[in-house]
Design an enzyme around this catalytic site. Structure first.
Site, mmCIF file in Angstrom:
data_model
loop_
_atom_site.group_PDB
_atom_site.id
_atom_site.type_symbol
_atom_site.label_atom_id
_atom_site.label_comp_id
_atom_site.label_asym_id
_atom_site.label_seq_id
_atom_site.Cartn_x
_atom_site.Cartn_y
_atom_site.Cartn_z
ATOM 1 N N SER A 137 0.833 -1.204 0.000
ATOM 2 C CA SER A 137 0.000 0.000 0.000
ATOM 3 C C SER A 137 0.862 1.247 0.000
ATOM 4 O O SER A 137 1.954 1.264 0.574
ATOM 5 C CB SER A 137 -0.899 0.005 1.238
ATOM 6 O OG SER A 137 -1.531 1.257 1.406
ATOM 7 N N TYR A 150 -3.702 -2.412 9.318
ATOM 8 C CA TYR A 150 -3.542 -2.597 7.872
ATOM 9 C C TYR A 150 -2.166 -2.073 7.447
ATOM 10 O O TYR A 150 -1.420 -2.760 6.745
ATOM 11 C CB TYR A 150 -4.649 -1.857 7.123
ATOM 12 C CG TYR A 150 -4.557 -2.007 5.630
ATOM 13 C CD1 TYR A 150 -4.976 -3.177 4.997
ATOM 14 C CD2 TYR A 150 -4.060 -0.978 4.842
ATOM 15 C CE1 TYR A 150 -4.888 -3.316 3.621
ATOM 16 C CE2 TYR A 150 -3.976 -1.105 3.462
ATOM 17 C CZ TYR A 150 -4.393 -2.272 2.862
ATOM 18 O OH TYR A 150 -4.295 -2.411 1.495
ATOM 19 N N LYS A 154 1.164 -4.257 5.954
ATOM 20 C CA LYS A 154 1.773 -3.901 4.678
ATOM 21 C C LYS A 154 3.212 -3.437 4.857
ATOM 22 O O LYS A 154 4.079 -3.718 4.023
ATOM 23 C CB LYS A 154 0.944 -2.814 3.987
ATOM 24 C CG LYS A 154 -0.447 -3.270 3.559
ATOM 25 C CD LYS A 154 -0.397 -4.450 2.600
ATOM 26 C CE LYS A 154 -1.757 -4.789 2.019
ATOM 27 N NZ LYS A 154 -1.723 -5.975 1.126
#
Length: 273
Positions: A137, A150, A154
């Site tokens: 990301s 999240y 990543k």
């Protein structure tokens, strides 16, 4: 087609994974499309007979991943491009998340990606090369409220992928960290686990929701041409930001971080290490 490449795409039933699979098929390549639920892939199987193999796969199951990759490699005799894309979202404040939610999230977004990489590398090494695209990301360079886990998953994948790229380059295997911008993938709906909100964080939650806004994100297929071009490069970059706005945001975040370091340089330099 004689020069058709063979792709393995995880998380291929929807969103970015499906867009990448469809683009590869439209370009004449062959695809093993892996997903927990392969039902949505039936349409593509009929549209591209003999060139798409749906593969039921849950990346959390390490042995299942290794067995699935064996089936994927056998489907067309090789693997040329592996897109490590499967993932999900854990939405909520750090304090709110349960141990079960955190571990389940990391099992998919980090460990699942590692299992796929470990499983495909013997095949890529034996055939003398291949491409491994690690989908992360644009926000993995720093944490942000409500999506901290999240970003953490990543970021961990970013770091291990940098190490992996160094380790396998000598075998002809090229690893690229694909830092995706925001696309209309359903990640914040079908792919999201939400924490039980604490009232104390409601003001910040409201602020973050206003910041996210309600603008419509680009469709996943608009990113697919970048992935096709990346997979075809003879000497691909180790990192690539996908998305014009995301590119600008990452540069801005990097400059802000550099400015922060500089503002406290005097304290950093008081230690000799």
């Amino acid at each position: 087609m004689e020069n058709a490449r063979v792709w393995l795409v995880t998380g291929a039933s929807r969103g970015l994974g499906r867009a990448f699979a469809e683009a590869a098929l439209a370009g004449g390549d062959r695809v093993v499309a892996a997903a927990r639920n392969v039902g949505p892939l039936e349409e593509l199987t009929e549209k591209y007979p003999g060139r798409l193999v749906p593969l039921p796969l849950d990346v959390v199951d390490r042995q299942g991943v290794f067995d699935g990759v064996e089936r994927a490699a056998a489907a067309f005799g090789r693997l040329d491009v592996v897109v490590n894309n499967a993932g999900g979202m854990l939405y909520g404040m750090v304090e709110e998340a349960t141990e079960e939610q955190i571990r389940a999230h990391m099992d998919v977004n980090f460990f699942g990606a590692v299992w796929v990489a470990q499983a495909v590398l013997p095949h890529l090494r034996a055939q003398g090369g291949g491409r491994l695209l690690q989908v992360t990301s644009m926000g993995s360079g720093g944490g942000m409220a409500t999506v901290g886990f999240y970003g953490a998953g990543k970021a961990a994948l970013d770091s291990v992928s940098e190490a992996l790229a160094m380790e396998v380059e000598g075998f002809g295997v090229k690893v690229t960290i694909v830092q995706m911008g925001g696309y209309n993938t359903g990640l914040f709906t079908a792919g999201t686990t939400t924490t039980e909100p604490l009232a104390q964080y409601q003001p910040l939650r409201t602020e973050m929701e206003a910041m996210w806004g309600d603008a419509v994100a680009p469709e996943p297929e608009t990113a697919a041409p970048v992935i096709l071009e990346l997979a075809a490069l003879p000497d691909p970059p180790r990192r690539l930001i996908v998305g014009s706005q995301s590119f600008d945001h990452v540069l801005e975040m990097g400059q802000a971080q550099a400015d922060l370091y500089r503002s406290w340089e005097h304290l950093s330099r008081t230690a000799p290490g």
